[in-house]
Write an enzyme that holds these catalytic residues in place. Structure first.
Site, PDB file in Angstrom:
ATOM      1  N   CYS A   1      17.763  14.842  14.931  1.00 57.73           N
ATOM      2  CA  CYS A   1      17.340  13.535  14.016  1.00 57.73           C
ATOM      3  C   CYS A   1      18.600  12.703  14.071  1.00 57.73           C
ATOM      4  O   CYS A   1      19.919  13.352  13.990  1.00 57.73           O
ATOM      5  CB  CYS A   1      17.520  15.100  12.574  1.00 57.73           C
ATOM      6  SG  CYS A   1      15.957  15.912  12.653  1.00 57.73           S
TER       7      CYS A   1
ATOM      8  N   GLN B   1       8.897  15.148  18.567  1.00 57.08           N
ATOM      9  CA  GLN B   1       8.755  16.369  18.373  1.00 57.08           C
ATOM     10  C   GLN B   1       8.498  15.407  17.283  1.00 57.08           C
ATOM     11  O   GLN B   1       8.333  14.877  16.057  1.00 57.08           O
ATOM     12  CB  GLN B   1      10.172  16.488  17.947  1.00 57.08           C
ATOM     13  CG  GLN B   1      10.429  18.093  17.633  1.00 57.08           C
ATOM     14  CD  GLN B   1      11.745  18.871  17.145  1.00 57.08           C
ATOM     15  OE1 GLN B   1      12.709  18.109  16.225  1.00 57.08           O
ATOM     16  NE2 GLN B   1      11.830  19.682  18.244  1.00 57.08           N
TER      17      GLN B   1
ATOM     18  N   TYR C   1      11.649  25.218  10.015  1.00 52.30           N
ATOM     19  CA  TYR C   1      10.882  24.495   9.459  1.00 52.30           C
ATOM     20  C   TYR C   1       9.401  24.860   8.888  1.00 52.30           C
ATOM     21  O   TYR C   1       9.341  26.323   9.327  1.00 52.30           O
ATOM     22  CB  TYR C   1      10.792  23.075  10.426  1.00 52.30           C
ATOM     23  CG  TYR C   1      12.492  22.570  10.310  1.00 52.30           C
ATOM     24  CD1 TYR C   1      12.786  22.498   9.083  1.00 52.30           C
ATOM     25  CD2 TYR C   1      13.075  22.451  11.690  1.00 52.30           C
ATOM     26  CE1 TYR C   1      14.030  21.428   8.691  1.00 52.30           C
ATOM     27  CE2 TYR C   1      14.201  21.986  11.153  1.00 52.30           C
ATOM     28  CZ  TYR C   1      14.804  21.490   9.642  1.00 52.30           C
ATOM     29  OH  TYR C   1      15.906  20.872  10.069  1.00 52.30           O
TER      30      TYR C   1
ATOM     31  N   ARG D   1       8.645  23.121  20.544  1.00 52.45           N
ATOM     32  CA  ARG D   1       9.831  24.293  19.953  1.00 52.45           C
ATOM     33  C   ARG D   1      10.038  25.916  19.110  1.00 52.45           C
ATOM     34  O   ARG D   1       9.798  25.436  18.448  1.00 52.45           O
ATOM     35  CB  ARG D   1      10.956  23.277  19.880  1.00 52.45           C
ATOM     36  CG  ARG D   1      11.916  24.311  19.324  1.00 52.45           C
ATOM     37  CD  ARG D   1      13.537  23.668  19.093  1.00 52.45           C
ATOM     38  NE  ARG D   1      13.979  22.480  20.585  1.00 52.45           N
ATOM     39  CZ  ARG D   1      14.928  22.765  20.568  1.00 52.45           C
ATOM     40  NH1 ARG D   1      16.456  21.603  19.526  1.00 52.45           N
ATOM     41  NH2 ARG D   1      15.581  21.898  21.941  1.00 52.45           N
TER      42      ARG D   1
ATOM     43  N   LEU E   1      24.043  26.165  23.113  1.00 53.00           N
ATOM     44  CA  LEU E   1      25.701  25.840  24.283  1.00 53.00           C
ATOM     45  C   LEU E   1      25.371  26.130  25.420  1.00 53.00           C
ATOM     46  O   LEU E   1      26.054  27.042  26.038  1.00 53.00           O
ATOM     47  CB  LEU E   1      25.982  27.189  23.484  1.00 53.00           C
ATOM     48  CG  LEU E   1      27.247  26.993  22.087  1.00 53.00           C
ATOM     49  CD1 LEU E   1      28.001  28.408  22.101  1.00 53.00           C
ATOM     50  CD2 LEU E   1      28.465  25.594  22.615  1.00 53.00           C
TER      51      LEU E   1
HETATM   52  C1  LIG Z   1      22.643  15.824  15.254  1.00 52.21           C
HETATM   53  C2  LIG Z   1      21.862  16.900  15.292  1.00 52.21           C
HETATM   54  C3  LIG Z   1      20.369  16.728  15.300  1.00 52.21           C
HETATM   55  C4  LIG Z   1      19.879  17.913  15.756  1.00 52.21           C
HETATM   56  N1  LIG Z   1      18.293  17.622  15.089  1.00 52.21           N
HETATM   57  C5  LIG Z   1      17.742  18.591  15.865  1.00 52.21           C
HETATM   58  C6  LIG Z   1      15.775  17.886  15.375  1.00 52.21           C
HETATM   59  O1  LIG Z   1      15.783  16.548  15.361  1.00 52.21           O
HETATM   60  N2  LIG Z   1      15.285  19.298  16.004  1.00 52.21           N
HETATM   61  C7  LIG Z   1      15.786  19.984  17.315  1.00 52.21           C
HETATM   62  O2  LIG Z   1      14.836  20.481  17.018  1.00 52.21           O
HETATM   63  N3  LIG Z   1      16.889  20.141  16.945  1.00 52.21           N
HETATM   64  C8  LIG Z   1      17.738  19.715  16.405  1.00 52.21           C
HETATM   65  N4  LIG Z   1      19.322  20.277  16.080  1.00 52.21           N
HETATM   66  C9  LIG Z   1      19.061  21.259  17.194  1.00 52.21           C
HETATM   67  C10 LIG Z   1      19.251  20.584  18.532  1.00 52.21           C
HETATM   68  O3  LIG Z   1      18.517  19.874  19.514  1.00 52.21           O
HETATM   69  C11 LIG Z   1      20.141  21.650  19.778  1.00 52.21           C
HETATM   70  O4  LIG Z   1      19.020  22.872  19.949  1.00 52.21           O
HETATM   71  C12 LIG Z   1      21.805  22.595  19.264  1.00 52.21           C
HETATM   72  O5  LIG Z   1      22.294  21.757  18.642  1.00 52.21           O
HETATM   73  C13 LIG Z   1      21.580  23.236  20.123  1.00 52.21           C
HETATM   74  O6  LIG Z   1      21.655  23.024  21.563  1.00 52.21           O
HETATM   75  P1  LIG Z   1      23.518  21.628  22.099  1.00 52.21           P
HETATM   76  O7  LIG Z   1      24.382  23.129  21.700  1.00 52.21           O
HETATM   77  O8  LIG Z   1      23.203  21.598  23.428  1.00 52.21           O
HETATM   78  O9  LIG Z   1      23.988  21.485  21.060  1.00 52.21           O
HETATM   79  C14 LIG Z   1      20.198  19.055  16.543  1.00 52.21           C
HETATM   80  C15 LIG Z   1      21.236  18.869  17.031  1.00 52.21           C
HETATM   81  C16 LIG Z   1      22.202  18.658  16.110  1.00 52.21           C
HETATM   82  C17 LIG Z   1      23.579  18.770  16.567  1.00 52.21           C
END
Ligand SMILES: Cc1cc2nc3c(=O)[nH]c(=O)nc-3n(C[C@H](O)[C@H](O)[C@H](O)COP(=O)(O)O)c2cc1C
Length: 367
Positions: free
Chosen positions: A26, A101, A183, A231, A302
């Site tokens: 987002c 998504q 959600y 997801r 992560l």
């Molecule tokens: C800025 C931001 C916005 C996110 N928006 C969404 C989203 O729109 N839909 C979703 O399923 N997850 C969203 N997430 C979660 C990420 O897709 C991801 O699952 C989560 O950050 C863990 O992965 P990472 O460790 O690679 O950051 C968002 C994460 C961040 C950092």
């Protein structure tokens, strides 16, 4: 040994050139659901990141289903027109396949952008009524949602199907449904948020009933050759919440309903449901779901280094790896991973002079 991460994968009629996915993120930067220059810049850049697939942020199927005033939507012609320009821009200038998504925020709707507090909108911030399986707030201080009536369910089902039709018109390569992070669809599946005593609550089969109705409506709107995924939640990380076994049951039901893949994420069913802050924290659940459901599985959470992502795919724990924050930190993460793993990735010709073969500086910065 050729890199497993950089091997292609086929999902329905789509071949994705590698297993790296930009996770949906987002941006909270739309105007009444309509994307703008920010999305053009952000997505245009990530379409050239080396990832095989770029999944657009949670894009809401009805106005009341947005998380914040800044969330992207696909519920009007204005939303669709603006997204059409953004998609065309990414296709003209980028290399990644494009996914979207589709989401409904449910009881987490009507909240502030993260940098404005990430809490429920106050009375002076133009809040709106929220809906959920049961009239239970996400946490203290959050809006109390209305328990959804059958009319609400019919409207939301139609909204998902309409948004899917718009996504098909926009020629997205893949479409996925948001069944995680507290959600609407997740909140139906989790026993912590769904306390209904009609046929849409109770057992896991009852709690999955409405989300599976949505899936079938969306599947009917999306050509079989276009991959459709979800997801889902690997764990609510709370006693009495969803577990890996529940994720397997849901994944099997999604497979039977015609889905092509699931992405294992977790947490956030309530304000205090947090995943552990450990590298690859969803990977063991992804491995379980992949083994027991037979669906293609992506995972996230992560995963930050090329070697870590490579090992997860090479060891058969997941078929695809999504990264979110690593791509915000380094929008060319996929290029650097390719250099580290000895793989090829397509770069736009304008940037070719920074490729390791042409720029000694690449070796100086270590990859
Ligand atoms: C800025 C931001 C916005 C996110 N928006 C969404 C989203 O729109 N839909 C979703 O399923 N997850 C969203 N997430 C979660 C990420 O897709 C991801 O699952 C989560 O950050 C863990 O992965 P990472 O460790 O690679 O950051 C968002 C994460 C961040 C950092």
């Amino acid at each position: 040994m050729p890199s497993a991460l950089f091997s292609p994968i086929k999902l329905a009629g789509l071949t994705v050139p590698n297993r790296i996915v930009v996770s949906p993120m987002c941006q909270y930067s739309a105007n009444d659901g309509v994307g703008n220059d920010w999305h053009m810049t952000h997505l245009g850049m990530l379409a050239n990141s080396g990832a095989g697939l770029l999944v657009l942020e949670a894009t809401h199927v009805e106005r009341l289903g947005r998380i914040t005033h800044g969330c992207l939507g696909l519920y009007s012609d204005d939303c669709e027109d603006a997204l059409g320009h953004i998609v065309a821009h990414c296709r003209r200038n980028g290399t990644a396949k494009l996914g979207i998504q589709l989401a409904h925020a449910g009881r987490k709707a009507s909240s502030q952008r993260p940098w404005q507090g990430a809490k429920a909108l106050s009375a002076t911030e133009d809040p709106w009524p929220t809906i959920a399986p049961s009239a239970l707030p996400f946490g203290p201080g959050w809006h109390t949602p209305r328990a959804m009536t059958e009319d609400d369910m019919a409207r939301v089902r139609a909204a998902f199907a309409d948004a899917a039709k718009r996504a098909v018109r926009l020629s997205f390569d893949a479409i996925e449904l948001h069944f995680a992070h507290g959600y609407l669809l997740h909140s139906f599946v989790s026993p912590l948020s769904n306390k209904r005593n009609d046929e849409f609550g109770g057992s896991l089969a009852g709690r999955m009933r409405f989300p599976l109705d949505v899936v079938r409506d969306v599947r009917a709107a999306v050509p079989r050759s276009t991959p459709l995924g979800a997801r889902i939640t690997g764990s609510d990380w709370l006693d009495g919440g969803l577990t890996g076994d529940d994720a397997v049951t849901l994944a099997k039901a999604l497979k039977a309903a015609g889905l092509d893949y699931v992405d294992i994420s977790s947490g956030n069913i309530t304000y205090d449901s947090r995943p552990p802050n450990e590298p690859g924290f969803n990977v063991p659940i992804a491995e379980q779901v992949r083994r027991d459901s037979g669906l293609a599985v992506r995972t996230v959470g992560l995963i930050a280094t090329a070697q870590q992502a490579e090992a997860i795919v090479a060891e058969g724990k997941a078929d695809m790896i999504a990264l979110a924050r690593a791509f915000l930190d380094n929008p060319h993460w996929g290029w650097h991973a390719a250099a580290e793993l000895g793989a090829e990735v397509v770069r736009p010709p304008q940037y070719a002079r920074a490729a390791p073969a042409l720029w000694p500086g690449a070796a100086m910065r270590g990859g």
